[in-house]
Motif scaffolding. Structure first.
Motif, PDB file in Angstrom:
ATOM      1  N   THR A 149      36.930  35.766  36.714  1.00 54.34           N
ATOM      2  CA  THR A 149      38.372  35.647  36.512  1.00 54.34           C
ATOM      3  C   THR A 149      38.927  36.912  35.876  1.00 54.34           C
ATOM      4  O   THR A 149      39.983  37.402  36.264  1.00 54.34           O
ATOM      5  CB  THR A 149      38.698  34.422  35.637  1.00 54.34           C
ATOM      6  OG1 THR A 149      38.175  33.257  36.277  1.00 54.34           O
ATOM      7  CG2 THR A 149      40.189  34.259  35.446  1.00 54.34           C
ATOM      8  N   GLN A 150      38.204  37.471  34.910  1.00 61.82           N
ATOM      9  CA  GLN A 150      38.655  38.710  34.263  1.00 61.82           C
ATOM     10  C   GLN A 150      38.695  39.857  35.266  1.00 61.82           C
ATOM     11  O   GLN A 150      39.589  40.689  35.215  1.00 61.82           O
ATOM     12  CB  GLN A 150      37.753  39.057  33.087  1.00 61.82           C
ATOM     13  CG  GLN A 150      37.990  38.193  31.877  1.00 61.82           C
ATOM     14  CD  GLN A 150      37.035  38.494  30.741  1.00 61.82           C
ATOM     15  OE1 GLN A 150      36.010  39.140  30.913  1.00 61.82           O
ATOM     16  NE2 GLN A 150      37.348  37.990  29.558  1.00 61.82           N
ATOM     17  N   GLN A 165      34.299  33.047  33.779  1.00 64.61           N
ATOM     18  CA  GLN A 165      35.162  33.877  32.946  1.00 64.61           C
ATOM     19  C   GLN A 165      35.093  35.335  33.386  1.00 64.61           C
ATOM     20  O   GLN A 165      36.122  36.015  33.493  1.00 64.61           O
ATOM     21  CB  GLN A 165      34.765  33.747  31.479  1.00 64.61           C
ATOM     22  CG  GLN A 165      35.675  34.504  30.538  1.00 64.61           C
ATOM     23  CD  GLN A 165      35.270  34.312  29.085  1.00 64.61           C
ATOM     24  OE1 GLN A 165      34.115  34.041  28.770  1.00 64.61           O
ATOM     25  NE2 GLN A 165      36.222  34.451  28.190  1.00 64.61           N
ATOM     26  N   GLN A 166      33.905  35.819  33.683  1.00 62.93           N
ATOM     27  CA  GLN A 166      33.742  37.207  34.111  1.00 62.93           C
ATOM     28  C   GLN A 166      34.455  37.451  35.442  1.00 62.93           C
ATOM     29  O   GLN A 166      35.166  38.445  35.600  1.00 62.93           O
ATOM     30  CB  GLN A 166      32.263  37.551  34.242  1.00 62.93           C
ATOM     31  CG  GLN A 166      32.023  38.982  34.672  1.00 62.93           C
ATOM     32  CD  GLN A 166      30.537  39.291  34.826  1.00 62.93           C
ATOM     33  OE1 GLN A 166      29.681  38.453  34.592  1.00 62.93           O
ATOM     34  NE2 GLN A 166      30.244  40.498  35.245  1.00 62.93           N
ATOM     35  N   ALA A 207      42.342  41.631  35.965  1.00 68.30           N
ATOM     36  CA  ALA A 207      42.347  42.860  35.159  1.00 68.30           C
ATOM     37  C   ALA A 207      43.729  43.504  35.163  1.00 68.30           C
ATOM     38  O   ALA A 207      44.318  43.752  36.205  1.00 68.30           O
ATOM     39  CB  ALA A 207      41.307  43.837  35.695  1.00 68.30           C
TER      40      ALA A 207
END
Length: 107
Positions: free
Chosen positions: A90-91, A87-88, A95
């Motif tokens: 991908t974020q 998740q991190q 962004a």
């Protein structure tokens, strides 16, 4: 027409970035533990269990159910850590992009 070509170029660029991200995530490893570290599970970014460590003190016939529960807890802990790392990453990649809520990328 020029905007369409620019958009297509950006789409190809994003596709390449997602492919690289998928490969990076596949190389991730996370170790989950339970029972104060007596059971440890290491899992890949593809949710494959890579290793299992069990403290020999747990090898008592009457403690089999406890051991099974600890293995499951360690597996779930490792899975949660892999999901958080995915998740991190991908974020970081997406962004500023407006994505629908709940959309899970890249998998």
């Amino acid at each position: 027409m020029r905007d369409l070509m620019g958009l297509m170029g950006k789409a190809k660029e994003m596709q390449a970035k997602f492919a690289a991200l998928q490969e990076e995530i596949a190389q991730l490893e996370a170790t989950g533990q339970s029972g104060g570290g007596t059971v440890k599970v290491t899992m890949s970014g593809r949710f494959e269990m890579k290793s299992l460590e069990i403290n020999p003190s747990l090898f008592k016939e009457e403690d089999v159910e406890i051991l099974e529960d600890l293995i499951l807890a360690a597996h779930n802990d490792a899975k949660q850590k892999v999901e958080q790392a995915m998740q991190q990453k991908t974020q970081e990649l997406t962004a500023g992009m407006p994505l629908p809520p709940g959309l899970k990328l890249p998998f």
